[in-house]
Structures are given as structure tokens and as C-alpha cells.
Design a protein around this motif. Structure first.
Motif, mmCIF file in Angstrom:
data_model
loop_
_atom_site.group_PDB
_atom_site.id
_atom_site.type_symbol
_atom_site.label_atom_id
_atom_site.label_comp_id
_atom_site.label_asym_id
_atom_site.label_seq_id
_atom_site.Cartn_x
_atom_site.Cartn_y
_atom_site.Cartn_z
ATOM 1 N N LEU A 79 -14.292 52.657 -27.137
ATOM 2 C CA LEU A 79 -13.402 51.872 -26.299
ATOM 3 C C LEU A 79 -14.220 51.106 -25.268
ATOM 4 O O LEU A 79 -15.188 51.636 -24.720
ATOM 5 C CB LEU A 79 -12.412 52.799 -25.573
ATOM 6 N N ASP A 80 -13.847 49.844 -25.012
ATOM 7 C CA ASP A 80 -14.540 49.045 -24.010
ATOM 8 C C ASP A 80 -13.956 49.342 -22.630
ATOM 9 O O ASP A 80 -13.571 48.432 -21.892
ATOM 10 C CB ASP A 80 -14.414 47.554 -24.341
ATOM 11 N N GLU A 81 -13.871 50.611 -22.304
ATOM 12 C CA GLU A 81 -13.277 51.018 -21.041
ATOM 13 C C GLU A 81 -13.743 52.423 -20.688
ATOM 14 O O GLU A 81 -14.305 53.128 -21.525
ATOM 15 C CB GLU A 81 -11.750 50.998 -21.131
ATOM 16 N N GLY A 82 -13.510 52.818 -19.463
ATOM 17 C CA GLY A 82 -13.881 54.170 -19.053
ATOM 18 C C GLY A 82 -13.984 54.276 -17.546
ATOM 19 O O GLY A 82 -14.008 53.270 -16.825
ATOM 20 N N THR A 83 -14.047 55.510 -17.060
ATOM 21 C CA THR A 83 -14.194 55.759 -15.628
ATOM 22 C C THR A 83 -15.666 55.660 -15.255
ATOM 23 O O THR A 83 -16.518 56.336 -15.837
ATOM 24 C CB THR A 83 -13.649 57.144 -15.258
ATOM 25 N N HIS A 84 -15.954 54.790 -14.289
ATOM 26 C CA HIS A 84 -17.337 54.560 -13.869
ATOM 27 C C HIS A 84 -17.410 54.479 -12.355
ATOM 28 O O HIS A 84 -16.393 54.345 -11.664
ATOM 29 C CB HIS A 84 -17.873 53.266 -14.479
ATOM 30 N N ARG A 88 -15.348 55.046 -7.399
ATOM 31 C CA ARG A 88 -14.954 55.437 -8.751
ATOM 32 C C ARG A 88 -13.751 54.592 -9.195
ATOM 33 O O ARG A 88 -12.723 54.564 -8.537
ATOM 34 C CB ARG A 88 -14.611 56.924 -8.807
ATOM 35 N N LYS A 89 -13.904 53.888 -10.326
ATOM 36 C CA LYS A 89 -12.852 53.018 -10.853
ATOM 37 C C LYS A 89 -12.748 53.187 -12.366
ATOM 38 O O LYS A 89 -13.704 53.614 -13.027
ATOM 39 C CB LYS A 89 -13.155 51.545 -10.551
ATOM 40 N N TYR A 90 -11.587 52.828 -12.891
ATOM 41 C CA TYR A 90 -11.405 52.788 -14.340
ATOM 42 C C TYR A 90 -11.649 51.345 -14.773
ATOM 43 O O TYR A 90 -10.888 50.438 -14.431
ATOM 44 C CB TYR A 90 -10.015 53.254 -14.747
ATOM 45 N N TYR A 97 -7.719 51.896 -10.103
ATOM 46 C CA TYR A 97 -8.046 53.123 -9.371
ATOM 47 C C TYR A 97 -8.234 54.295 -10.319
ATOM 48 O O TYR A 97 -9.101 55.139 -10.128
ATOM 49 C CB TYR A 97 -6.933 53.441 -8.368
ATOM 50 N N ARG A 98 -7.404 54.344 -11.343
ATOM 51 C CA ARG A 98 -7.451 55.468 -12.286
ATOM 52 C C ARG A 98 -6.869 55.011 -13.627
ATOM 53 O O ARG A 98 -6.242 53.942 -13.702
ATOM 54 C CB ARG A 98 -6.653 56.653 -11.734
ATOM 55 N N LYS A 99 -7.107 55.804 -14.664
ATOM 56 C CA LYS A 99 -6.614 55.445 -15.990
ATOM 57 C C LYS A 99 -5.096 55.368 -16.020
ATOM 58 O O LYS A 99 -4.517 54.552 -16.742
ATOM 59 C CB LYS A 99 -7.100 56.452 -17.034
ATOM 60 N N ARG A 100 -4.441 56.206 -15.232
ATOM 61 C CA ARG A 100 -2.975 56.178 -15.193
ATOM 62 C C ARG A 100 -2.468 54.804 -14.780
ATOM 63 O O ARG A 100 -1.473 54.319 -15.327
ATOM 64 C CB ARG A 100 -2.464 57.251 -14.223
ATOM 65 N N VAL A 112 0.587 47.536 -10.501
ATOM 66 C CA VAL A 112 -0.486 48.353 -9.934
ATOM 67 C C VAL A 112 -1.602 47.450 -9.400
ATOM 68 O O VAL A 112 -1.756 46.305 -9.828
ATOM 69 C CB VAL A 112 -1.053 49.329 -10.984
ATOM 70 N N LYS A 113 -2.375 47.990 -8.477
ATOM 71 C CA LYS A 113 -3.468 47.218 -7.890
ATOM 72 C C LYS A 113 -4.643 47.191 -8.848
ATOM 73 O O LYS A 113 -5.017 48.195 -9.427
ATOM 74 C CB LYS A 113 -3.898 47.831 -6.557
ATOM 75 N N VAL A 114 -5.231 45.999 -9.006
ATOM 76 C CA VAL A 114 -6.351 45.843 -9.933
ATOM 77 C C VAL A 114 -7.335 44.832 -9.358
ATOM 78 O O VAL A 114 -6.954 43.835 -8.751
ATOM 79 C CB VAL A 114 -5.852 45.387 -11.326
ATOM 80 N N LYS A 115 -8.606 45.119 -9.523
ATOM 81 C CA LYS A 115 -9.679 44.201 -9.131
ATOM 82 C C LYS A 115 -10.143 43.461 -10.369
ATOM 83 O O LYS A 115 -10.441 44.095 -11.398
ATOM 84 C CB LYS A 115 -10.841 44.993 -8.530
#
Length: 239
Positions: A55-60, A80-82, A99-102, A119-122
Motif C-alpha cells: 500500500l502507498d500509505e502508512g503511519t510515519h 506522527r501522521k498517516y 492524524y490517524r488511519k481512522r 476530517v483535517k488533512v495536510k
């Protein structure tokens, strides 16, 4: 995970062939058919042979609010961001941080329903970006913090606008999916820009420079996600 499709046995890598008996033409059409289909819904899928999928995603751990290209001096300075590169919530050239995967899961559901993302997203625009590495072997950078048991690996992305974006993980395996996704897009973006420049130079050489020249190659680049001035865009690095 925990979605109706997942609970019904549909997994990452399965290819949807039809929705309620109607053949699908492309991913966008398929997504629209699924959104509009009455429930219960019947999906016919092709299950490919076993393969390794990422997956091109993850918690970093990320850092994007300073001018420094290097990792911060302390491990506590990271956030820490998803992190998600592309995906169904945004365009292929955008990188989103939740902020999180949820929160990302909520955004996916809202995007499928055609609702505004709540939801808030950067967001960061990767068009015209470069990856900054210390070595020439293509491997991520690393930093050794006294408070940590082992080095942290990180990459630095230099966008056309805004501060450098640093993304870190405690292992190469954790960092690799997002690093590969960014690297893949940056490479395609550079190739598209070079093709545009070569096409424009050839046009000007053969026919002379004039207003509106090079429209064919410019249209091709725009279809890829660029703009007439190579990177004019909105919302780079915005909340």
C-alpha cells in the motif's frame, strides 16, 4: 479492513470485473457504479495469482514546517501522521497526511459518497518535486538519536513551493511503500516534463516560435496533471 467488501472476501489485488452484472470499464467508472448500485450488491472479481502487494500509505513520522533538509536534531520534533500518496481521496500527484488511519477511512467513505471531506488533512503537491538523498545509491537517509535504540530512516522531498517534507520510519521496510510511491511519481513527472520540453523545442525549431505553439504537447502534459506554466497549482502544503 472491516468493510463490507473485506468481510465478503474481497482483498487488495482482486480485480472487479462487473457490478450487479454490468461490466466495468475502468476504476473510476467502477467506483461510481458501486456508489450507485442498489444493495445487496453482487461483485464478480478476478483473483490473480499470489503476488506481493504494498500500500502507498502508512503511519510515519513527518516534519514539514522548517527549511532544513536534514532530519531534526531531536526525535521529539517529529509528528506522527498517516501518510497517503494519491489514492481515491485526492489526485495522483497529491500526498495527504491525516492524524490517524481512522481519519483516512472516514475520508474514503465521504469521498465515495460524494461528500465534502470533514476530517483535517495536510496536503502537498508532488508535481515538480525532487527527492533529496545524501548518498547516490538511492537508499533513504538515516539519523541516529541517542534516545532511540536504532537509527531512523527518512527521505526528504523538496516541493516546488513550501518547506521540505521529511518522512521517517524506524525501519526501511516501513518506509519503503511510501518512498517507492513518491519516487515512482517523481520519475514519471520528470519524464513528462522532459517530453514536453523536447516537443516544444522541436516545434519552435521547425515552425518558429509563435503564440499558442506547442499546444499538442502541452495538452498531453495537462492530461498527466501538469499546468501550462509547469507547476502552477493551488493549495500546495495547505491544511
Amino acid at each position: 479492513e472491516q468493510s463490507a467488501a473485506h468481510n465478503s472476501g474481497i482483498e487488495l489485488g482482486h480485480i472487479i470485473l462487473s457490478v450487479n452484472g454490468q461490466n466495468t470499464a475502468d476504476p473510476e467508472t467502477c467506483a461510481q457504479m458501486i456508489r450507485n448500485a442498489p444493495r445487496p450488491m453482487n461483485l464478480r472479481c478476478y483473483v490473480p495469482p499470489a503476488m506481493n502487494l504494498t500500500l502507498d500509505e502508512g503511519t510515519h513520522l513527518v516534519k514539514y514546517d522548517t527549511k532544513d533538509l536534514e532530519a531534526p536534531g531531536s526525535s521529539v520534533e517529529w509528528k506522527r501522521k498517516y501518510v497517503v500518496v494519491g489514492g481515491i481521496v485526492t489526485k495522483p500527484w497529491m500526498m495527504n497526511m491525516f492524524y490517524r488511519k481512522r481519519d483516512y477511512d472516514i475520508a474514503v467513505k465521504e469521498a465515495h459518497a460524494g461528500h465534502k471531506i470533514s476530517v483535517k488533512v495536510k496536503q502537498f503537491d508532488l508535481r515538480g518535486a525532487r527527492i533529496i538523498l545524501k548518498g547516490r545509491d538511492g537508499k533513504p537517509n538515516w539519523v541516529d538519536y541517542p534516545s532511540e535504540r536504532k537509527p531512523w530512516y527518512y527521505i526528504t522531498i523538496l516541493p516546488r513551493k513550501g518547506y521540505p517534507i521529511k518522512i521517517s520510519s524506524e525501519s526501511l521496510d516501513e518506509l519503503e511503500p511510501v518512498y517507492s510511491a513518491v519516487r515512482r511519481f517523481v520519475r514519471k513527472d520528470m519524464e513528462a516534463r522532459q517530453e514536453y520540453q523536447m516537443g516544444r523545442s522541436s516545434y519552435n525549431k521547425n515552425y518558429g516560435s509563435r503564440k499558442g505553439s506547442g499546444s499538442d504537447v502541452r495538452s498531453s502534459y495537462n492530461n498527466y496533471g501538469g499546468s501550462n506554466n509547469y507547476g502552477g497549482r493551488k493549495g500546495s502544503g495547505s491544511d
